[in-house]
Design a protein around this motif. Structure first.
Motif, short mmCIF file in Angstrom:
data_model
loop_
_atom_site.label_atom_id
_atom_site.label_comp_id
_atom_site.label_asym_id
_atom_site.label_seq_id
_atom_site.Cartn_x
_atom_site.Cartn_y
_atom_site.Cartn_z
N UNK A 248 96.96 32.96 77.89
CA UNK A 248 96.19 31.78 78.74
C UNK A 248 96.03 32.27 80.09
N UNK A 249 94.69 32.11 80.73
CA UNK A 249 94.60 32.89 82.18
C UNK A 249 95.42 31.91 83.14
N UNK A 250 95.83 32.29 84.32
CA UNK A 250 96.68 31.68 85.20
C UNK A 250 95.69 30.75 86.09
N UNK A 251 94.36 31.21 85.79
CA UNK A 251 93.59 30.26 86.77
C UNK A 251 93.46 29.03 86.11
N UNK A 252 93.68 28.70 84.81
CA UNK A 252 93.69 27.73 84.03
C UNK A 252 94.85 26.90 83.71
N UNK A 253 95.94 27.47 84.23
CA UNK A 253 97.23 26.91 83.97
C UNK A 253 97.54 25.43 84.44
N UNK A 254 97.09 24.93 85.58
CA UNK A 254 97.08 23.60 85.68
C UNK A 254 96.69 22.61 84.76
N UNK A 255 95.64 22.83 84.36
CA UNK A 255 94.94 22.13 83.31
C UNK A 255 95.95 21.73 82.08
N UNK A 256 96.98 22.84 81.81
CA UNK A 256 97.96 22.18 80.74
C UNK A 256 98.98 21.23 81.32
N UNK A 257 99.01 21.01 82.51
CA UNK A 257 99.98 20.17 83.00
C UNK A 257 99.46 18.41 82.84
N UNK A 258 98.36 18.40 82.82
CA UNK A 258 97.68 17.18 82.61
C UNK A 258 97.87 16.43 81.14
N UNK A 259 97.68 15.19 81.26
CA UNK A 259 97.64 14.48 79.48
C UNK A 259 96.20 14.68 79.22
N UNK A 260 96.02 14.92 77.77
CA UNK A 260 94.64 15.33 77.39
C UNK A 260 94.91 14.33 75.92
#
Length: 495
Positions: A248-260
Motif C-alpha cells: 500500500x502506498x504511503x500517500x494513501x496510508x491515512x485512508x486506512x485509519x478511517x472507518x469504512x
C-alpha cells in the motif's frame, strides 16, 4: 349538493385515522420531479434486465476463446524482447475503460458503442514491471506531480532491468554526473502497441481453424484497444501497460485509519493487497513521465460489499451520464463510482441494503454528481485530498450541472431513453448473431476435435463466471513456453 361531486377523494386506510381525521394515502413520490418511486424502481429493473445479458454455452466458449487468444498474444509479446515478466499476473475486469472500471482520461479514446462495435467489453491490466518483491527498493517520485500521480525512477533497480527498459525511459542528469532513468508511460505504451502489432501480424500469417478474427487494433492514447470476432460475438479488450505493486502506498496510508463501510465484511489484507501505476497524467503533468495511482484491485474487493439495489442504481445512472455528458468529456463513470463509494461510507448499511430503494439511490447519485459539478469537487476515494475535478473550468462544470438538472427534473423519461438504447444494442447483437449463424462464420466449436477443445463442463463453468461474477479480479499466471495451459484465479477461487 356538494361542489366536490365528481372529484376522486383518496380513501383512507384504518391506520390512517388520527383524532377522527381522515388522512389520504398517496403513493410515494419524488419531491423534485413528481415521479412515482415505484415507477422509477420498475424502470431501473427493466434497464437491468436489458443491460445484463445472459450467455449460453456457445457465447461462454467464445468468451473463453477470445481470452485465450489475448493471453497467447501476450505470451508472444514477452518472447519478443523479454521485457515483460516471465510469470506475469494480469487483472481482467468486466467492462471497458469507457465504463469507468479504471481511472483513465477518456479524451483520447475513440467512440465505440455496444451493439454497433462490440458485444462485450473487458479491461486488461498488463504489468510491464511487477514489483512484488518487498526487498526491491522503489522510488515513487511525487515531487513533480499532482496528488495521486507519480514519476517512477529506476535508479535503485539492477543494471539488467535498467538496460532492458532504457529505451522506454526519459533521462535526467544530476549535478554529480549520474543519470536517473524515469519509466515513461508514453514510451512504454509506444513499445507495447508496436509489439502487439508485430505479434498479430505473425499470428495472422498462420491462421488456424476457429481462431478469432482481429477486427480492429487501435491506439487510444496509452490504451491499446483490440476488437476480436469469435463466431458471432465481438469482444473489446482495452489493454493497459501498468506497473504492479504489492502492499500500500504511503500517500494513501491515512485512508486506512478511517472507518469504512466494508469494515467487518472483508479483511484489510484483501483491500490493501496491491496497487498499480496506470499510464495517465494529471491535467498539468508531463505525459512522458507521469503515472496515475490506481486501486483497481481494491475496488474489485469493495464491490463485494455493495448491495444489489445500489449497484442497479449505479449502472442505470452510469448509462444516463455516458450518453448525456459525453461532450465535452469532463466527467467519466469513474467519478460516479467514487461518489458511490463515498455514499456507502456516509449512509447506514441497513438503508443501503433495502431491496426496493433503487430509485432513491439513483436520485441520490444524480444529486451527488450535480453537487460535485457545482462545487468542482470530487475527492478520490482512496486519497481524499486529491480533487479529481479541480481542473474543470467554471463553464464546463456549469454546463454539465445544467444537463444533470434536466435529468433530475424528469428521471423517468431519461430512464426510458436509456432502456431504448439498451434494447437497440441488444437487437444489433442479436441480428449479428443470426447473420453469423446463417453464413456459418467460424466459431470455437467448429474445430473438429483438437486436443485443446473445451468441453461442456468448461463452458458451464465459464458461463457461471461471466454471469455471476461480473467485475471480479482475475489473476492469470502464464508460462510463455506453454501458453495453452494458463493458471488463473478469480478472487480467492483457483481454476
Amino acid at each position: 349538493m356538494s361542489r366536490y361531486i365528481g372529484l376522486k377523494i383518496p380513501t383512507a386506510t384504518p391506520s390512517s385515522t388520527n383524532n377522527n381525521k381522515i388522512i389520504p394515502s398517496y403513493p410515494e413520490l419524488d419531491f423534485r420531479s413528481g415521479a412515482r418511486i415505484e415507477d422509477l424502481n420498475r424502470l431501473i429493473q427493466e434497464f437491468s434486465k436489458h443491460d445484463q445479458r445472459e450467455y449460453d454455452d456457445q457465447r461462454a466458449l467464445e468468451i473463453h476463446t477470445a481470452k485465450d487468444f489475448i493471453f497467447s498474444m501476450l505470451g508472444m509479446v514477452q518472447k519478443l524482447d523479454q521485457k515483460l515478466p516471465v510469470a506475469n499476473e494480469y487483472l481482467l475486469l468486466s467492462g471497458g475503460v469507457r465504463e469507468g472500471v479504471v481511472d483513465m482520461d477518456l479524451d483520447e479514446l475513440g467512440v465505440y458503442a455496444r451493439g454497433t462495435d462490440y458485444d462485450m467489453d473487458f479491461t486488461l491490466l498488463v504489468p510491464a514491471l511487477k514489483l512484488h518483491d518487498r526487498n526491491q527498493p522503489v522510488t515513487l517520485d511525487m515531487r513533480h506531480s499532482a496528488l495521486c500521480h507519480s514519476w517512477l525512477s529506476l535508479r535503485l533497480f539492477d543494471e539488467g532491468t535498467i538496460n532492458k527498459w532504457k529505451d522506454c525511459c526519459t533521462m535526467v542528469d544530476h549535478i554529480n554526473g549520474a543519470t536517473n532513468y524515469f519509466f515513461s508511460p508514453t514510451l512504454v505504451a509506444d513499445w507495447f502497441y508496436e509489439s502487439i502489432s508485430v505479434v498479430l501480424v505473425e499470428i495472422q500469417k498462420k491462421p488456424q481453424r476457429g481462431m478469432p478474427r482481429v477486427e480492429k487494433v487501435e491506439r487510444n492514447g496509452t490504451i491499446i484497444s483490440v476488437i476480436l470476432g469469435v463466431g458471432s460475438s465481438r469482444m473489446l479488450y482495452d489493454i493497459l501497460p501498468v506497473v504492479s505493486f504489492k502492499g500500500w502506498p504511503a500517500v494513501a496510508q491515512s485512508w486506512l485509519m478511517e472507518n469504512h463501510f466494508w469494515d467487518g465484511k472483508i479483511t484489510e489484507e484483501e483491500v490493501i493487497s496491491g496497487f498499480y501505476l496506470v499510464p495517465a497524467c494529471s491535467h498539468k503533468g508531463r505525459k512522458e513521465n507521469e503515472w496515475r495511482l490506481s486501486f483497481a484491485r481494491s475496488e474489485v474487493q469493495l464491490k463485494k460489499c455493495i448491495s444489489a439495489s445500489l449497484m442497479q442504481a449505479y449502472q442505470a445512472c452510469k448509462a444516463i451520464i455516458i450518453k448525456l455528458l459525453s461532450r465535452p468529456k469532463a466527467i467519466s463513470p469513474y467519478h460516479l463510482r467514487s461518489m458511490m463509494l463515498w455514499a456507502c461510507d456516509r449512509l447506514p448499511a441497513t438503508y443501503l441494503s433495502q431491496e426496493d430503494f433503487s430509485a432513491h439511490f439513483l436520485l441520490g447519485l444524480i444529486d451527488d454528481l450535480q453537487n460535485c459539478l457545482v462545487n468542482k469537487m470530487c475527492p478520490n476515494y482512496f486519497i481524499p485530498q486529491c480533487n479529481m475535478l479541480e481542473h474543470l473550468s467554471d463553464e464546463t462544470a456549469m454546463l454539465h450541472a445544467r444537463k444533470l438538472s434536466s435529468v433530475r427534473s424528469d428521471p423517468a423519461e431519461h430512464l426510458r431513453t436509456t432502456i431504448e438504447h439498451a434494447k437497440a444494442a441488444n437487437r444489433l447483437t442479436l441480428d449479428l448473431h443470426w447473420r453469423g449463424s446463417a453464413s456459418n462464420l467460424p466459431s470455437p466449436q467448429s474445430d473438429a476435435g483438437g486436443e485443446h477443445q473445451p468441453d461442456d463442463r468448461l463452458a458451464k463453468k465459464l458461463q457461471q463466471l461471466v454471469t455471476e461474477n461480473p467485475g471480479k479480479s482475475i489473476s492469470v499466471f502464464i508460462n510463455p513456453d506453454d501458453v495453452t495451459r494458463p493458471h488463473f484465479r478469480i478472487d480467492d477461487k483457483f481454476f
